[in-house]
Design an enzyme around this catalytic site. Structure first.
Site, short mmCIF file in Angstrom:
data_model
loop_
_atom_site.label_atom_id
_atom_site.label_comp_id
_atom_site.label_asym_id
_atom_site.label_seq_id
_atom_site.Cartn_x
_atom_site.Cartn_y
_atom_site.Cartn_z
N ASP A 150 -1.93 45.57 41.91
CA ASP A 150 -1.27 44.58 41.93
C ASP A 150 -0.30 45.61 40.21
O ASP A 150 -0.72 45.69 39.49
CB ASP A 150 -1.77 43.45 40.40
CG ASP A 150 -1.95 42.33 41.82
OD1 ASP A 150 -1.29 42.50 42.60
OD2 ASP A 150 -3.11 42.38 41.89
N HIS A 163 1.24 45.51 45.66
CA HIS A 163 2.47 44.62 45.32
C HIS A 163 2.95 44.64 43.53
O HIS A 163 1.69 44.48 42.72
CB HIS A 163 0.59 44.00 45.27
CG HIS A 163 1.20 42.26 44.72
ND1 HIS A 163 0.64 40.51 45.16
CD2 HIS A 163 2.74 41.98 45.27
CE1 HIS A 163 1.33 39.95 44.97
NE2 HIS A 163 2.95 40.20 44.86
N MET A 210 5.19 43.24 41.16
CA MET A 210 5.38 42.04 40.78
C MET A 210 6.38 42.46 39.52
O MET A 210 5.89 42.45 39.05
CB MET A 210 4.17 41.01 40.34
CG MET A 210 3.44 40.74 41.51
SD MET A 210 1.89 39.35 41.17
CE MET A 210 0.89 40.80 41.76
N MET A 259 1.64 34.52 49.11
CA MET A 259 0.98 34.06 47.75
C MET A 259 0.29 32.76 47.68
O MET A 259 1.04 32.29 47.94
CB MET A 259 1.80 34.33 46.69
CG MET A 259 2.94 35.20 45.96
SD MET A 259 0.75 36.52 45.49
CE MET A 259 0.21 35.92 44.52
N PHE A 288 -1.41 36.22 37.15
CA PHE A 288 -2.91 36.63 36.71
C PHE A 288 -3.61 36.60 37.34
O PHE A 288 -3.24 35.17 38.52
CB PHE A 288 -3.20 35.11 35.90
CG PHE A 288 -1.94 35.34 34.55
CD1 PHE A 288 -2.50 36.25 33.56
CD2 PHE A 288 -0.80 34.80 34.40
CE1 PHE A 288 -1.69 36.38 31.90
CE2 PHE A 288 -0.12 34.73 32.95
CZ PHE A 288 -0.67 36.21 32.08
N GLY A 311 -8.01 35.51 39.00
CA GLY A 311 -9.30 34.53 38.56
C GLY A 311 -8.10 32.83 38.98
O GLY A 311 -8.55 32.16 38.98
N ASP A 334 -3.35 36.92 49.13
CA ASP A 334 -3.49 37.24 48.28
C ASP A 334 -3.38 36.24 46.95
O ASP A 334 -2.69 35.31 46.48
CB ASP A 334 -2.39 37.78 47.62
CG ASP A 334 -3.05 38.74 46.04
OD1 ASP A 334 -3.48 38.28 45.39
OD2 ASP A 334 -2.38 39.22 45.24
N GLY A 335 -4.55 35.90 46.35
CA GLY A 335 -4.65 34.49 45.89
C GLY A 335 -6.18 33.33 46.08
O GLY A 335 -5.77 32.80 46.74
N GLY A 336 -7.39 33.44 44.71
CA GLY A 336 -7.83 32.35 45.20
C GLY A 336 -9.16 32.81 46.43
O GLY A 336 -9.52 32.17 46.83
N GLY A 385 -10.21 39.37 44.85
CA GLY A 385 -10.04 40.18 43.53
C GLY A 385 -11.34 40.22 42.82
O GLY A 385 -12.70 40.63 43.24
N SER A 386 -12.24 39.01 42.02
CA SER A 386 -13.35 38.42 41.29
C SER A 386 -14.36 38.22 42.54
O SER A 386 -15.74 38.49 42.35
CB SER A 386 -13.05 37.27 40.98
OG SER A 386 -12.19 36.28 41.53
#
Length: 217
Positions: A30, A61, A63, A132, A138, A140, A170-172, A192-193
């Site tokens: 990112d 990616h 941004m 997204m 950000f 998390g 991408d995301g969660g 990610g996490s």
């Protein structure tokens, strides 16, 4: 496909963190400029260093503002896929053309609140469409399930028109959300996490891939 996001990795040990997810399909990077999104992460020099430290294909990616200027150098450096945001340019097909000419696959990303319809007729200009499922900026954040309607629409158009384009999300994304995203038609999952927060990141990648495969049937 699973693309671990180094946004959740230890930035002081990125070579080791890339090695920790060996076997991944892509390594998601990112790039944030503190203008298009409020956060600032890393840029081309770090990506160039990563390219020399891993053989996992790099999925950039961006941004950032002004992708027409900044996106092609990531392709020239050797990134496998370079994705920019639809909201950051008035001419996404021109940016995609320049990314492809520079040697990478071209991706288009849309925020959760951005309508998909204006971009359905230009899908053939891209190799990846990144939806997204959180607001960019950000890590998390919690998954926004409403975006899966876009994924379903996108999947239908791709299949109907016989297009060769990957649907990325991408995301969660984690063990609780990956199956519903897979059922909606996602091909590539950024995590990610869920990966870097695990005791065994490579094992987490394998487990997520297996979950998605079962859900897709």
């Amino acid at each position: 496909m699973i693309a671990p996001s180094i946004l959740s990795a230890d930035f002081a040990n990125l070579a080791a963190e890339a090695d920790a997810v060996r076997g991944s399909d892509w390594l998601h990077v990112d790039v944030m400029d503190a203008h298009f999104v409020p956060n600032l992460t890393l840029g081309l020099p770090v990506v160039q260093s990563l390219l020399g430290a891993t053989d996992i294909p790099i999925d950039c990616h961006l941004m950032i503002e002004d992708p027409a200027r900044w996106a092609p150098p990531y392709a020239e450096a050797g990134a496998h896929n370079v994705t920019f945001h639809a909201e950051a340019t008035d001419d996404p097909t021109a940016v995609a053309r320049d990314i492809r000419a520079a040697g990478a696959k071209a991706g288009l990303s849309i925020k959760p609140g951005t309508a998909l319809d204006p971009y359905l007729d230009i899908l053939s200009s891209f190799d990846t469409l990144l939806v997204m499922s959180v607001e960019p900026g950000f890590g998390g954040q919690s998954f926004i399930p409403d975006v899966l309607d876009k994924v379903r629409t996108l999947r239908r158009r791709i299949d109907t028109d016989g297009l060769r384009i990957l649907v990325e999300i991408d995301g969660g994304i984690n063990a609780d959300t990956i199956e519903q995203a897979a059922e909606a038609g996602v091909d590539c999952f950024v995590a990610g996490s869920a990966v870097y927060g695990a005791d065994d990141p490579a094992g987490a990648v394998s487990a997520l891939r297996a979950q998605a495969a079962r859900a897709r049937g």
